[in-house]
Scaffold this active site. Sequence first.
Site, mmCIF file in Angstrom:
data_model
loop_
_atom_site.group_PDB
_atom_site.id
_atom_site.type_symbol
_atom_site.label_atom_id
_atom_site.label_comp_id
_atom_site.label_asym_id
_atom_site.label_seq_id
_atom_site.Cartn_x
_atom_site.Cartn_y
_atom_site.Cartn_z
ATOM 1 N N LYS A 67 28.998 -8.248 -20.942
ATOM 2 C CA LYS A 67 29.737 -6.797 -21.549
ATOM 3 C C LYS A 67 30.722 -6.291 -19.945
ATOM 4 C CE LYS A 67 27.641 -5.832 -25.960
ATOM 5 N NZ LYS A 67 27.160 -4.229 -26.952
ATOM 6 N N ASP A 103 31.976 -1.842 -30.238
ATOM 7 C CA ASP A 103 30.435 -0.678 -30.777
ATOM 8 C C ASP A 103 30.648 0.680 -30.942
ATOM 9 O OD1 ASP A 103 29.064 -3.645 -30.795
ATOM 10 O OD2 ASP A 103 28.304 -2.756 -28.076
HETATM 11 P P1 NAP Z 1 20.729 -2.847 -21.842
HETATM 12 O O1 NAP Z 1 22.283 -2.433 -21.014
HETATM 13 O O2 NAP Z 1 20.091 -3.670 -21.596
HETATM 14 O O3 NAP Z 1 19.832 -1.296 -22.239
HETATM 15 C C1 NAP Z 1 18.571 -1.622 -22.763
HETATM 16 C C2 NAP Z 1 18.294 0.039 -22.136
HETATM 17 O O4 NAP Z 1 16.623 0.721 -23.060
HETATM 18 C C3 NAP Z 1 17.430 0.608 -20.768
HETATM 19 O O5 NAP Z 1 17.989 1.870 -20.914
HETATM 20 C C4 NAP Z 1 16.215 0.302 -20.805
HETATM 21 O O6 NAP Z 1 15.567 0.911 -19.128
HETATM 22 C C5 NAP Z 1 15.532 0.459 -21.675
HETATM 23 N N1 NAP Z 1 14.525 -0.501 -21.954
HETATM 24 C C6 NAP Z 1 14.160 -1.751 -21.933
HETATM 25 N N2 NAP Z 1 13.167 -1.510 -22.418
HETATM 26 C C7 NAP Z 1 12.446 -0.563 -22.609
HETATM 27 C C8 NAP Z 1 10.815 -0.566 -22.782
HETATM 28 N N3 NAP Z 1 10.401 -1.980 -23.056
HETATM 29 N N4 NAP Z 1 10.558 0.495 -23.121
HETATM 30 C C9 NAP Z 1 10.907 1.474 -22.950
HETATM 31 N N5 NAP Z 1 12.865 1.595 -22.654
HETATM 32 C C10 NAP Z 1 13.548 -0.085 -22.511
HETATM 33 O O7 NAP Z 1 21.000 -2.294 -23.377
HETATM 34 P P2 NAP Z 1 21.733 -2.529 -24.398
HETATM 35 O O8 NAP Z 1 23.347 -3.852 -24.639
HETATM 36 O O9 NAP Z 1 22.211 -1.389 -24.560
HETATM 37 O O10 NAP Z 1 21.081 -2.947 -25.767
HETATM 38 C C11 NAP Z 1 19.854 -1.892 -26.807
HETATM 39 C C12 NAP Z 1 19.903 -2.713 -27.356
HETATM 40 O O11 NAP Z 1 20.417 -2.086 -28.306
HETATM 41 C C13 NAP Z 1 19.940 -3.816 -27.968
HETATM 42 O O12 NAP Z 1 18.302 -4.126 -28.718
HETATM 43 C C14 NAP Z 1 20.707 -4.853 -28.507
HETATM 44 O O13 NAP Z 1 20.549 -4.965 -29.323
HETATM 45 C C15 NAP Z 1 20.925 -3.594 -30.003
HETATM 46 N N6 NAP Z 1 22.559 -3.273 -29.763
HETATM 47 C C16 NAP Z 1 22.585 -3.716 -31.316
HETATM 48 C C17 NAP Z 1 24.120 -3.034 -31.761
HETATM 49 C C18 NAP Z 1 24.880 -3.539 -33.125
HETATM 50 O O14 NAP Z 1 25.109 -3.656 -33.287
HETATM 51 N N7 NAP Z 1 23.857 -2.933 -33.751
HETATM 52 C C19 NAP Z 1 25.015 -3.405 -31.111
HETATM 53 C C20 NAP Z 1 24.533 -3.270 -29.218
HETATM 54 C C21 NAP Z 1 23.022 -2.721 -28.426
HETATM 55 P P3 NAP Z 1 15.744 -0.022 -18.111
HETATM 56 O O15 NAP Z 1 16.666 0.424 -17.560
HETATM 57 O O16 NAP Z 1 14.882 0.668 -17.489
HETATM 58 O O17 NAP Z 1 14.922 -1.141 -17.921
#
Ligand code: NAP
Length: 274
Positions: A67, A103
Amino acid sequence: MNRPARLVLLGSPVAHSLSPAFQNAALASAALAVRYEPIDVAPAMLGDTLDALVREGAAGNATVPHKEAVFARCATRTAVAERVGAVNTFWVSGGELHGDNTDVGGFERAVAALTGDAMPGRIAIIGAGGAAAAACVAAECCDAREVRIATRTVERADRLAERFPALVTVYTALEAALEDVELVVNATPLGLRDDDAFPVAVEMIPADAPVLDLVYGPGETRWVRAARAAGHRAADGLRMLLEQGALAFERWFGFPPDRGAMSRAIHERTGRLV
Ligand code: NAP
């Protein structure tokens, strides 16, 4: 903007995605001949892939991990995408790539479906990545008073908070972050695997606060089920997925998709009604 010659989902991995199923159902319902195809693209190949898609007059979605890179590649972006710093929906016009972030609208609609009301005033978000940024922009657009970010990597959360100085505060202590909040959002990937820890213990969530897990899969996450069992209104990210997809479809074609066809496609694959 011309109708897209091709529709793609760029991510890695993408094989698990439900987007092709519900986008193709909407395309068939609108009698549009174009198909929506997932393409697994390694980060090193994204530039070449986008060059080819621009030549073809394609449009599509970007998901993890592309993204931010698609954002950087776009000649123009909507104000909402600029505020998030990421593009999940792109199209080609005048031989150039343009981007939006649906989103944000997807999150807004998912919150409204969960709470039956406007955006709550005080929100706790666990995680500080792209999904958290989209949630912050939605909260800002809907005049939320306060967003509290709790995450394991404080530097990343600080960088996010700096962009929303009047709205977002970073908390290191979960208990303080959750005090008196009116919505709790999981914006980490925790819950993708059934044996993942909960983003926060259900007992820590204020009694009346609804719970929105952005993680989605064929079934609801254990956290959502546990929160509901404890009396909270709770939903996973399936509704947000559908809503961001519906907004993307409208962006590409200029008219809304057949929501019933999209919902039926999701029901066929997950057994769930959204
Ligand atoms: P991202 O940019 O990789 O960010 C993930 C966040 O979660 C970061 O702050 C990361 O912290 C933290 N994190 C990762 N693993 C962790 C763990 N084991 N324990 C605690 N914190 C953790 O991902 P994103 O794009 O924001 O997406 C996050 C989630 O939202 C995903 O599962 C995605 O599928 C979901 N999502 C859903 C939709 C929907 O339409 N429903 C849309 C977008 C995203 P660090 O920086 O420390 O790694």
